[in-house]
Design a protein around this motif. Structure first.
Motif, PDB file in Angstrom:
ATOM      1  N   VAL A  40      14.155 -14.364   3.596  1.00 50.03           N
ATOM      2  CA  VAL A  40      14.436 -14.802   4.975  1.00 50.03           C
ATOM      3  C   VAL A  40      15.047 -16.201   5.019  1.00 50.03           C
ATOM      4  O   VAL A  40      15.491 -16.663   6.070  1.00 50.03           O
ATOM      5  N   GLY A  41      15.103 -16.886   3.868  1.00 51.13           N
ATOM      6  CA  GLY A  41      15.722 -18.216   3.882  1.00 51.13           C
ATOM      7  C   GLY A  41      15.744 -18.857   2.509  1.00 51.13           C
ATOM      8  O   GLY A  41      14.913 -18.542   1.655  1.00 51.13           O
ATOM      9  N   VAL A  42      16.755 -19.721   2.324  1.00 47.14           N
ATOM     10  CA  VAL A  42      16.858 -20.544   1.112  1.00 47.14           C
ATOM     11  C   VAL A  42      16.934 -21.990   1.581  1.00 47.14           C
ATOM     12  O   VAL A  42      17.722 -22.316   2.469  1.00 47.14           O
ATOM     13  N   ILE A  43      16.095 -22.848   1.020  1.00 43.33           N
ATOM     14  CA  ILE A  43      16.093 -24.269   1.412  1.00 43.33           C
ATOM     15  C   ILE A  43      16.331 -25.101   0.154  1.00 43.33           C
ATOM     16  O   ILE A  43      15.717 -24.860  -0.891  1.00 43.33           O
ATOM     17  N   GLU A  67      25.521 -21.914  -2.358  1.00 42.79           N
ATOM     18  CA  GLU A  67      26.709 -21.025  -2.339  1.00 42.79           C
ATOM     19  C   GLU A  67      26.263 -19.580  -2.580  1.00 42.79           C
ATOM     20  O   GLU A  67      26.767 -18.650  -1.949  1.00 42.79           O
ATOM     21  N   ARG A  68      25.327 -19.424  -3.490  1.00 45.08           N
ATOM     22  CA  ARG A  68      24.857 -18.067  -3.806  1.00 45.08           C
ATOM     23  C   ARG A  68      24.205 -17.430  -2.570  1.00 45.08           C
ATOM     24  O   ARG A  68      24.450 -16.268  -2.248  1.00 45.08           O
ATOM     25  N   GLY A 114      21.469 -25.029  -9.834  1.00 44.09           N
ATOM     26  CA  GLY A 114      22.451 -23.954  -9.993  1.00 44.09           C
ATOM     27  C   GLY A 114      22.046 -22.640  -9.362  1.00 44.09           C
ATOM     28  O   GLY A 114      22.900 -21.839  -8.959  1.00 44.09           O
ATOM     29  N   GLY A 115      20.716 -22.405  -9.241  1.00 47.75           N
ATOM     30  CA  GLY A 115      20.279 -21.198  -8.547  1.00 47.75           C
ATOM     31  C   GLY A 115      20.351 -19.917  -9.351  1.00 47.75           C
ATOM     32  O   GLY A 115      20.435 -18.826  -8.772  1.00 47.75           O
ATOM     33  N   THR A 116      20.279 -20.001 -10.679  1.00 51.49           N
ATOM     34  CA  THR A 116      20.322 -18.739 -11.456  1.00 51.49           C
ATOM     35  C   THR A 116      19.045 -17.938 -11.240  1.00 51.49           C
ATOM     36  O   THR A 116      19.075 -16.708 -11.251  1.00 51.49           O
ATOM     37  N   ASN A 117      17.922 -18.613 -11.015  1.00 51.30           N
ATOM     38  CA  ASN A 117      16.684 -17.866 -10.711  1.00 51.30           C
ATOM     39  C   ASN A 117      16.786 -17.232  -9.328  1.00 51.30           C
ATOM     40  O   ASN A 117      16.352 -16.100  -9.117  1.00 51.30           O
ATOM     41  N   LEU A 118      17.377 -17.967  -8.382  1.00 50.65           N
ATOM     42  CA  LEU A 118      17.607 -17.403  -7.038  1.00 50.65           C
ATOM     43  C   LEU A 118      18.475 -16.159  -7.163  1.00 50.65           C
ATOM     44  O   LEU A 118      18.187 -15.122  -6.563  1.00 50.65           O
ATOM     45  N   GLN A 119      19.511 -16.249  -7.967  1.00 48.29           N
ATOM     46  CA  GLN A 119      20.438 -15.113  -8.140  1.00 48.29           C
ATOM     47  C   GLN A 119      19.694 -13.909  -8.710  1.00 48.29           C
ATOM     48  O   GLN A 119      19.900 -12.778  -8.258  1.00 48.29           O
ATOM     49  N   ALA A 120      18.811 -14.156  -9.656  1.00 48.48           N
ATOM     50  CA  ALA A 120      18.042 -13.044 -10.261  1.00 48.48           C
ATOM     51  C   ALA A 120      17.193 -12.358  -9.184  1.00 48.48           C
ATOM     52  O   ALA A 120      17.083 -11.130  -9.145  1.00 48.48           O
ATOM     53  N   ILE A 121      16.651 -13.157  -8.257  1.00 50.43           N
ATOM     54  CA  ILE A 121      15.826 -12.586  -7.183  1.00 50.43           C
ATOM     55  C   ILE A 121      16.715 -11.804  -6.195  1.00 50.43           C
ATOM     56  O   ILE A 121      16.404 -10.673  -5.827  1.00 50.43           O
ATOM     57  N   LEU A 140       9.313 -21.358  -5.510  1.00 49.71           N
ATOM     58  CA  LEU A 140      10.004 -22.546  -6.033  1.00 49.71           C
ATOM     59  C   LEU A 140      10.825 -22.095  -7.227  1.00 49.71           C
ATOM     60  O   LEU A 140      10.270 -21.639  -8.228  1.00 49.71           O
ATOM     61  N   ALA A 141      12.149 -22.159  -7.096  1.00 47.49           N
ATOM     62  CA  ALA A 141      13.044 -21.713  -8.177  1.00 47.49           C
ATOM     63  C   ALA A 141      13.875 -22.915  -8.613  1.00 47.49           C
ATOM     64  O   ALA A 141      15.022 -23.087  -8.205  1.00 47.49           O
ATOM     65  N   GLY A 142      13.268 -23.769  -9.408  1.00 50.20           N
ATOM     66  CA  GLY A 142      13.962 -24.975  -9.851  1.00 50.20           C
ATOM     67  C   GLY A 142      14.007 -26.007  -8.739  1.00 50.20           C
ATOM     68  O   GLY A 142      15.007 -26.662  -8.529  1.00 50.20           O
ATOM     69  N   PHE A 143      12.936 -26.111  -7.994  1.00 56.30           N
ATOM     70  CA  PHE A 143      12.859 -27.060  -6.871  1.00 56.30           C
ATOM     71  C   PHE A 143      12.238 -28.348  -7.381  1.00 56.30           C
ATOM     72  O   PHE A 143      11.160 -28.325  -7.984  1.00 56.30           O
ATOM     73  N   LEU A 144      12.921 -29.486  -7.158  1.00 57.10           N
ATOM     74  CA  LEU A 144      12.508 -30.726  -7.821  1.00 57.10           C
ATOM     75  C   LEU A 144      11.809 -31.720  -6.902  1.00 57.10           C
ATOM     76  O   LEU A 144      11.632 -32.876  -7.252  1.00 57.10           O
TER      77      LEU A 144
END
Ligand code: GRF
Length: 206
Positions: free
Chosen positions: A32-35, A45-46, A10-17, A86-90
């Motif tokens: 500089v990037g999201v993978i 999407e975020r 979902g990327g809520t940690n990404l969103q916080a960053i 790593l923000a919820g990277f599995l």
């Protein structure tokens, strides 16, 4: 500090960053990037909404793990990050990436390490185990990534109270809101401003 963020969900940690960089809670930093390994991850999407370069790479698309690891590392090197988050990277991080980016990869884990961590402890499972054990305090940890699972030097931790009647979902949400979304941006800001030193497997915040 050039940061690449790795996501799977979902990327809520990404969103916080993203929010913390945009409102200057995190200074001297550029995402500089999201993978993602999951092309359907809402986290992508975020990133798109904020004009952040983003892409997908999954082990499923490769004949074997060694080839994936090589491609993943090449893609990462092209982005030339100073820090990988790593923000919820599995997906397991390739050992060659850990070696090359020693003490430059951090992870957010939704427990107070060394409790409820290691193989099999991810997402809701962490909170189910905490409720089953009947602990009164849980929390989150940001740590450097080494070859083990959730075993690298701890950078920040934040405790969260367990409340009567908590379900795993309610507890997970409280840990995210009260701990993860606070300490992950904070850790990035500390690193961006040269305030985290690693010595003998432990960190010192100066
Ligand atoms: C959360 O459960 C978090 O504790 C863990 O992985 C999940 C990430 O969620 N690190 P999100 O993708 O950041 O919303």
């Amino acid at each position: 500090l050039n940061v690449v963020i790795l996501v799977s969900g979902g990327g809520t940690n990404l969103q916080a960053i993203i929010d913390a960089v945009e409102n200057d809670t995190i200074t001297n930093t550029k995402i500089v990037g999201v993978i993602s390994n999951n092309k359907n991850a809402y986290a992508l999407e975020r990133a798109k909404k904020h004009g952040i370069a983003n892409c997908c790479i999954s082990p499923k698309d490769y004949a074997d793990r060694a080839t994936f690891n090589q491609e993943f590392l090449e893609k990462m090197d092209e982005l030339n990050p100073d820090l990988i988050v790593l923000a919820g990277f599995l997906v397991v991080i390739p050992p060659e990436m850990i070696a090359k980016y020693r003490n430059r990869i951090i992870n957010i884990h939704p427990s107070l390490i060394p409790s409820f961590c290691g193989t099999g402890y991810y997402g809701l499972k962490v909170h189910e185990a905490a409720l089953a054990r009947g602990v009164k305090v849980v929390g989150a940890t940001v740590h450097f990534v080494d070859e083990g699972t959730d075993t690298g030097p701890i950078i920040l931790q934040k405790a969260v109270e367990v409340e009567e009647g908590d379900t795993p979902e309610v507890l997970q949400r409280r840990v995210m809101e009260q701990a993860e979304w606070k300490i992950l941006p904070k850790a990035i800001d500390l690193i961006a401003n040269g305030k985290v030193k690693v010595e003998d497997g432990r960190t010192h915040i100066i």
